[in-house]
Structures are given as structure tokens and as C-alpha cells.
Design a protein around this motif. Sequence first.
Motif, short mmCIF file in Angstrom:
data_model
loop_
_atom_site.label_atom_id
_atom_site.label_comp_id
_atom_site.label_asym_id
_atom_site.label_seq_id
_atom_site.Cartn_x
_atom_site.Cartn_y
_atom_site.Cartn_z
N ILE A 161 59.79 15.56 -0.13
CA ILE A 161 60.35 16.43 -1.17
C ILE A 161 61.20 17.49 -0.48
CG2 ILE A 161 59.83 18.09 -3.01
CD1 ILE A 161 57.09 16.71 -3.29
N LYS A 162 62.46 17.55 -0.85
CA LYS A 162 63.35 18.56 -0.24
C LYS A 162 63.59 19.68 -1.26
CE LYS A 162 67.26 20.68 0.75
NZ LYS A 162 68.38 21.24 -0.02
N LEU A 163 63.26 20.90 -0.85
CA LEU A 163 63.50 22.05 -1.71
C LEU A 163 64.58 22.92 -1.12
CD1 LEU A 163 59.83 23.12 -2.36
CD2 LEU A 163 61.38 22.13 -4.03
N GLY A 164 65.65 23.10 -1.86
CA GLY A 164 66.74 23.97 -1.39
C GLY A 164 66.40 25.42 -1.62
N THR A 165 67.19 26.29 -1.01
CA THR A 165 66.96 27.73 -1.15
C THR A 165 66.89 28.13 -2.62
OG1 THR A 165 68.24 27.95 0.87
CG2 THR A 165 67.83 29.97 -0.36
N SER A 166 67.74 27.52 -3.45
CA SER A 166 67.80 27.91 -4.86
C SER A 166 66.50 27.60 -5.59
CB SER A 166 68.97 27.21 -5.56
OG SER A 166 68.75 25.81 -5.57
N SER B 196 61.61 22.19 3.55
CA SER B 196 61.82 23.43 2.80
C SER B 196 62.85 24.35 3.45
CB SER B 196 60.49 24.18 2.67
OG SER B 196 60.70 25.42 2.05
N SER B 197 63.85 24.72 2.67
CA SER B 197 64.75 25.80 3.06
C SER B 197 64.06 27.10 2.65
CB SER B 197 66.08 25.68 2.32
OG SER B 197 66.62 24.40 2.52
N GLY B 198 64.75 28.21 2.76
CA GLY B 198 64.19 29.46 2.27
C GLY B 198 63.94 30.50 3.35
N ALA B 199 64.05 30.10 4.64
CA ALA B 199 63.77 31.08 5.70
C ALA B 199 64.78 32.23 5.64
CB ALA B 199 63.82 30.39 7.06
N VAL B 200 66.04 31.90 5.44
CA VAL B 200 67.06 32.96 5.42
C VAL B 200 66.84 33.85 4.20
CG1 VAL B 200 69.53 33.45 5.26
CG2 VAL B 200 68.73 31.57 6.71
N GLY B 201 66.62 33.22 3.04
CA GLY B 201 66.40 33.99 1.80
C GLY B 201 65.22 34.93 1.94
N VAL C 12 58.74 20.98 6.79
CA VAL C 12 59.80 20.85 7.80
C VAL C 12 60.95 21.81 7.47
CG1 VAL C 12 61.40 19.19 8.85
CG2 VAL C 12 59.24 18.38 7.88
N ASN C 13 61.50 22.42 8.49
CA ASN C 13 62.76 23.18 8.33
C ASN C 13 63.55 23.01 9.62
OD1 ASN C 13 64.77 24.84 7.31
ND2 ASN C 13 63.47 26.67 7.12
N GLU C 14 64.82 23.37 9.56
CA GLU C 14 65.60 23.36 10.79
C GLU C 14 65.16 24.56 11.64
OE1 GLU C 14 69.80 23.04 10.29
OE2 GLU C 14 70.07 22.72 12.45
N ASN C 15 65.13 24.36 12.96
CA ASN C 15 64.79 25.48 13.83
C ASN C 15 66.05 26.34 13.99
OD1 ASN C 15 63.73 27.22 15.66
ND2 ASN C 15 63.03 25.67 17.10
N ASP C 16 66.28 27.18 12.99
CA ASP C 16 67.54 27.93 12.90
C ASP C 16 67.80 28.81 14.12
OD1 ASP C 16 68.57 27.20 10.27
OD2 ASP C 16 66.76 28.14 9.51
N THR C 17 66.75 29.32 14.73
CA THR C 17 66.93 30.28 15.83
C THR C 17 67.66 29.68 17.01
OG1 THR C 17 64.80 31.09 15.12
CG2 THR C 17 65.67 32.02 17.15
N GLY D 12 72.18 29.10 -0.26
CA GLY D 12 72.05 27.82 0.43
C GLY D 12 73.38 27.37 1.00
N THR D 13 73.36 26.29 1.77
CA THR D 13 74.60 25.81 2.37
C THR D 13 75.01 24.45 1.83
OG1 THR D 13 73.24 25.00 4.17
CG2 THR D 13 74.38 27.06 4.54
N GLY D 14 74.08 23.74 1.24
CA GLY D 14 74.40 22.40 0.75
C GLY D 14 75.00 22.46 -0.65
N GLY D 15 75.37 21.34 -1.18
CA GLY D 15 75.86 21.22 -2.56
C GLY D 15 75.66 19.76 -2.91
#
Length: 417
Positions: free
Chosen positions: A32-37, A73-78, A157-162, A233-236
Motif C-alpha cells: 500500500i503506497k500512501l502519498g503525502t496528501s 509511506s511518504s510524509g517525512a517532509v510534511g 518503507v520510505n526513501e532514505n531522504d537524508t 508531495g512530488t508525484g502526480g
Amino acid sequence: MDTHIGAAAPKNPRVVPTAVPRAPGSGLTLVIKLGTSSIVNEKTLFPKMSTLSLLIETVHEMRLMGHRVIIVSSGAVGMGLKRLNMTKRPQTLSQVQAVAAVGQGRLMALYDDLFGQLDIPIAQVLLTKDTLAERSQYLNACNTFKELLNFNTVPIVNENDTVSNSEIRFGDNDTLSAITAGMVNADYLFLCTDVECLYTDNPRTNPDAKAVRLVEDIASLKVQVSSPGSSLGTGGMVTKLIAAELATAAGCSTIITIGSDPKRMLTILDEMAAHHHDSPSTKFEPSVGTLFVRKPNPMVDRKWWILHGLADRGCVYVDEGAANALRKKTSLFAAGIVDVEGVFGGDQTVKVVWKREVDVGDGKKETRIEEIGKGLVNYGSSEIARIKGCKSYEIHVVLGYVDSDCVIHRDNFVLAK
Ligand SMILES: N[C@@H](CCC(=O)OP(=O)(O)O)C(=O)O
């Protein structure tokens, strides 16, 4: 069969791919992929508590049905923005990375609190494009997923943004979720977003936009998807289609659905189960969301990884004979290599290109470049530079050892489309 010439033991023995096996019986593997939104309120930047609670209940129900669930899951930046009292995404990459570092911990703490209420253990998995481009690290990550699912956890799972810089970033978690789905041999990938499904045009600006419920061939889709994602978010929709293409090629049916109503995923699973009762086909028209049907003959794990193989580390130029032989599914031998570009080690993915001079009249010649495919090399770039043009039996003389008689084995080569 390729003949093995030379007695030396391989320096880089092939690692046997060990992607997670499909869940037995009715149990499916679901990503399941959850975007920032879906996670953070765009205006207040507070987490969407009711949506997240519904999601956790949905995952709980999926697990009770015998399914195994992984969340991307996105959301780290938010979450980081809220913690640092910032109102919008910073401009520089290092600032975004710093904000993500603040938010990632809070994101996981929130998931742990919510899943913990239902006694569900979670695990944090942070991945980067760069590390997954290394075959051994990719396989390590596959094995870790396997154990995490055996331990009955929900990996998050998230991208290791750092550590991800612009060249080695996925950037959007849609692609990362498709890669994850491929790694765990998922049956379904749910891309949760802020629209109900895929439309023929942007429903916010075109009232005539029609819902698309079933997609069998992404290449022949006629939809207008140029709109960007949310402000955080960055995707669309474009990145969702790319993700769907990647995942379906790996044999994973993909669904776009609205993140604010996680229970819809259960509706789709129920409809799918009812459909399977009557027919073995994976093609059905869901009443909600958009289903992208998985490819009937999915690429085997290693070939899929090579083709979508994240980052090519270099390029090997071949002559006409080698180009034709590769197209007839033969391995690539040093004799057919004319040049090498880039710095890479053995066991990395490279592009294989046919470079030739073509007569264009008036005594003029033009260089034509044709990509033949991608493959996993048995030798590094400096070794290939030394053995290019050599017959297999000469490799030992030039290098003093033989790892393999071919530079790319045919099982590790995928033709370009
Ligand atoms: N890794 C980033 C997510 C990247 C991103 O913006 O993804 P998405 O919201 O899915 O377009 C984060 O956790 O904030």
C-alpha cells in the motif's frame, strides 16, 4: 549453453535471487503506497488522524484475511515541517533532507502508536535508489523483507531522504512502491492518492473527465495526465502510471484508489475474490478505483531488476555481430566489445549499445547509436577495457584470471523494447 573456458573459480559467483515467495493459499502479498496528501493535511500540516486510523484498521482486517501487508509511506517532509514550525517545503535539497530527518522519526512514532493499539509490530525500512542498484544490496533488502513478513510485522518503507542526492533519488514514492512490490513479489499494489481513480482528463478542471476503471495496456492509454501532485508531495498521475507499468511488468496488479477512504481497498479485494471464484483471470472491472492488470508473463526477478535496474553504471559498445547475437539470445563475449564507458565493477548493470558508422552519401559518414539492451556484467570497466576484442581463451592471458568466459551471460541480459 555457453562453454566455460579457463580453470579459475569465478571471482564474483552469481548470487541466487531470493525474492519473497508468493504467499500460499488465499493469503496475498499487498503493498500500500500512501502519498503525502493521504498523511498530512496540506494546510495545517497536522497528520490526518482519522484517515490513518482507518488505514490501520484496514490493514488489520487484511491481515485477519490472511494477507501480508507492506506500507510505502511518504510524509517525512510534511511531518518535519510541522515540527519545525515551517509552513512550506524549503527550497534547497539539504534543507528538505534535514526536514525529512526530523519528520521520519515522528512518522514512525505515529505508526507505532496506532499499529501498537492493535498489537501489530511494525518495522522501518529506508531505501535508496543507489543501494538498490547494487545487486547484492538489492537481494539483502529482499531477504530482509522476507524475514520481516515471516516475523509477522508490517514493514513501513520510505526513501532514505537524508542520503539521497538528486542523481540517486527516486524522488517520488510511487516508483519506490513499485520497486518494493517487485522485491516482495506482491500480488497487488495499491497507490493511494487524492483522487478517486484515473480519469481521462483532470476532473478538477474538466467536468467531462471520465473515470477509467480497467487498464489492460498502459502504452495504449489515452488520458491527459500532465497535472502535478499536491503542494507537499512530488508525484502526480504521471509517476503513478510509471509505477503501474513497472509493477505490472513484475506480475503485480496495480490499483489507484483514494487515500481518504482506505476501506475501499477491502471492497476491491472482495470484488477480486468474487471474480476469482468464477474465473482464474486477474482482469475484472472494480466498482471503485482503477485496476491495471498485471502482465500475464511477468519478467523473472533478475531480468526485471536489470531492465528497470535503477541506475546504469556505464555503457558497453558492441559491434554488429555481437548486437545481432544478443538479439538472438546469445551471451556477450569480449570479442564483440569495441569500447567501454563509465566506471563500474563486476555485477553491476550497464547499457549495451551498438555504435556504427553509416554512409549518408557524398562520402559522408554519421555515427548511429542503438541501444540493444541492459545486462549484468561479469567484469568491471577496467577489466573490460583490457579484454575488449579478445577471444574468450585470451582472457586468462590478458588478466591472469578468468571470472567467466562471457562478459554478460544471456540469462543476465534483457533486450531493449
Ligand atoms: N520521502 C518523502 C516523500 C516523497 C514524496 O513527496 O512522495 P509523494 O507524496 O508520494 O509524492 C517524504 O517522506 O516526505
